[in-house]
Design an enzyme around this catalytic site. Structure first.
Site, mmCIF file in Angstrom:
data_model
loop_
_atom_site.group_PDB
_atom_site.id
_atom_site.type_symbol
_atom_site.label_atom_id
_atom_site.label_comp_id
_atom_site.label_asym_id
_atom_site.label_seq_id
_atom_site.Cartn_x
_atom_site.Cartn_y
_atom_site.Cartn_z
ATOM 1 N N LYS A 187 0.869 -1.175 0.000
ATOM 2 C CA LYS A 187 0.000 0.000 0.000
ATOM 3 C C LYS A 187 0.907 1.226 0.000
ATOM 4 O O LYS A 187 1.505 1.582 1.016
ATOM 5 C CB LYS A 187 -0.903 0.000 1.221
ATOM 6 C CG LYS A 187 -1.859 1.197 1.272
ATOM 7 C CD LYS A 187 -2.858 1.167 0.146
ATOM 8 C CE LYS A 187 -3.967 0.183 0.400
ATOM 9 N NZ LYS A 187 -4.996 0.201 -0.689
ATOM 10 N N HIS A 314 -10.095 -7.466 -4.523
ATOM 11 C CA HIS A 314 -9.840 -6.426 -3.532
ATOM 12 C C HIS A 314 -10.165 -6.917 -2.125
ATOM 13 O O HIS A 314 -10.923 -7.864 -1.941
ATOM 14 C CB HIS A 314 -10.716 -5.208 -3.885
ATOM 15 C CG HIS A 314 -10.768 -4.150 -2.857
ATOM 16 N ND1 HIS A 314 -11.864 -3.956 -2.027
ATOM 17 C CD2 HIS A 314 -9.871 -3.203 -2.515
ATOM 18 C CE1 HIS A 314 -11.627 -2.928 -1.230
ATOM 19 N NE2 HIS A 314 -10.437 -2.458 -1.495
#
Length: 416
Positions: A187, A314
């Site tokens: 991330k 996701h």
């Protein structure tokens, strides 16, 4: 079989300060646990987001479900569209994308309906979705820059501070050693792009055979993204949401051969068509919590297949009911081309009987029992509901939470 009652229980789960471009995770993450009771004694399970807008929409919808036939999903959709015609989105203002309340509520309740269908006929949910093409699902290690948790009142920290490239590589070593992950995703959008480039290069050095990805959540402009792509040529499996918006992604895509993925730019079926027409992305991330449930994810896979795009999956912070739904969807999606995302290793609690599942070689077996194949641990649900009441966190706000760690933080997207 008819629905007689639907119980929605908000829960809070201890979280750790995982950083992203818009802020940092709060001390807890929020989920809604759904129990759909029927006149034949079966109970269907669902799980979805637990923040204020989702919870309010669920509570508006529940009274309209009396007498619903769980096999009639079109009637479920009709009832929800009648009661939530103007419900808007569910995400907080600091989020970078939004999901329609009616889609999120439908997704959660469809999950429970499919669980009931499977339990009634003694078949797993993946059979209801067209049949499984795999009995094990591979996941990737989800890496985050993070702060050391300041307040341990509501739950423990994991690893302490991870805010440098070297510390991030150590985090990856922990992920791989403990869970056996065979691919890694960072991330990004947290540190300056040059530091995140350094991080990815060091990950490649430490894990020469692991596919690598980075998701800066729209933190970069097109020129910055092109510079990163140039530096990471041959390193990345794909690049997820480097820029914000369809226009920027299409502009970037026209200038690079790097596969581009998204779960921010394409979140509605109409946007799949636009993205394919403009060649803005090549990979769409599915998610049974907002793509109109497990059946919607299967439809998404078919649309992507027909348009020449690929599919990944996701993840938001989640518990075991959601994990089971993800596994069934992944099992029944033939063109799922990549290891799935999951926040599950960052979670220290669960609500299903048997507790947290353990990854083996970065993978989990698909439940084979009827329905979703999981049962609620009602004591665990009660404990996490009590934590919800004690934590006094009703909505997600990563940006405001970041001020506890960086008092001068200003949310800005794109940031670089």
């Amino acid at each position: 079989m008819r629905v007689t009652n639907v119980r929605v229980t908000p829960v809070a789960v201890p979280d750790v300060p995982l950083a992203n471009t818009k802020g940092v995770h709060q001390s807890v993450f929020l989920r809604s646990v759904i129990e759909m009771e029927t006149d034949i004694g079966l109970v269907g399970l669902g799980e979805t987001y637990g923040a204020a807008r989702t919870l309010a929409a669920l509570r508006r919808a529940v009274p309209r479900l009396d007498g619903l036939d769980p096999w009639n999903l079109r009637d479920l959709r009709r009832r929800l569209e009648a009661v939530l015609p103007d419900a808007g989105g569910v995400n907080a203002p600091t989020a970078l994308a939004d999901h329609k309340a009616v889609d999120v509520v439908y997704s959660a309740l469809e999950m429970a309906c499919l669980d009931l269908q499977g339990k009634q006929i003694g078949r797993p949910v993946h059979d209801l979705l067209g049949g499984a093409v795999r009995d094990r699902v591979s996941f990737g290690g989800y890496l985050f820059f993070k702060f050391a948790k300041q307040d341990l009142t509501l739950g423990p920290d994991i690893l302490g501070e991870v805010m440098t490239p070297d510390a991030l590589v150590d985090e990856a070593r922990w992920m791989v050693a403990d869970h056996g992950f065979r691919s890694l995703k960072l991330k990004g959008g947290v540190l300056e792009p040059d530091l995140e480039i350094e991080t990815m290069l060091k990950l490649r050095e430490a894990f020469p055979d692991h596919p690598l990805r980075i998701d800066p959540m729209g933190a970069w402009t097109v020129p910055t993204a092109l510079r990163v792509i140039d530096r990471l040529s041959g390193v990345l499996e794909y690049l997820e949401d480097p820029c914000r918006g369809m226009d920027a992604m299409a502009e970037l895509s026209a200038q690079t051969d790097m596969p581009l993925a998204t779960n921010l730019v394409v979140v509605e079926f109409e946007e799949v068509i636009e993205a394919a027409r403009r060649d803005a992305v090549q990979i769409v991330l599915s998610d049974p919590h907002y793509w109109r449930g497990p059946t919607g994810c299967i439809h998404l896979g078919e649309i992507c297949r027909a348009s020449g795009m690929k599919v990944a999956m996701h993840s938001n912070s989640h518990l075991g009911v959601s994990l089971a739904a993800m596994l069934h969807v992944a099992a029944a999606t033939p063109n799922l081309n990549y290891d799935c995302d999951t926040h599950y290793p960052w979670t220290t609690r669960d609500i299903v009987v048997g507790g947290q599942r353990a990854f083996e070689g970065g993978a989990l077996s698909v439940p084979s029992g009827p329905g979703l194949g999981v049962e609620l641990d009602h004591d665990a649900v009660a404990d996490l509901h009590a934590l919800y009441n004690r934590a006094m966190v009703a909505d997600r706000d990563d940006t405001n939470e970041m001020l506890k760690y960086l008092p001068d933080f200003v949310r800005k997207v794109p940031r670089w």
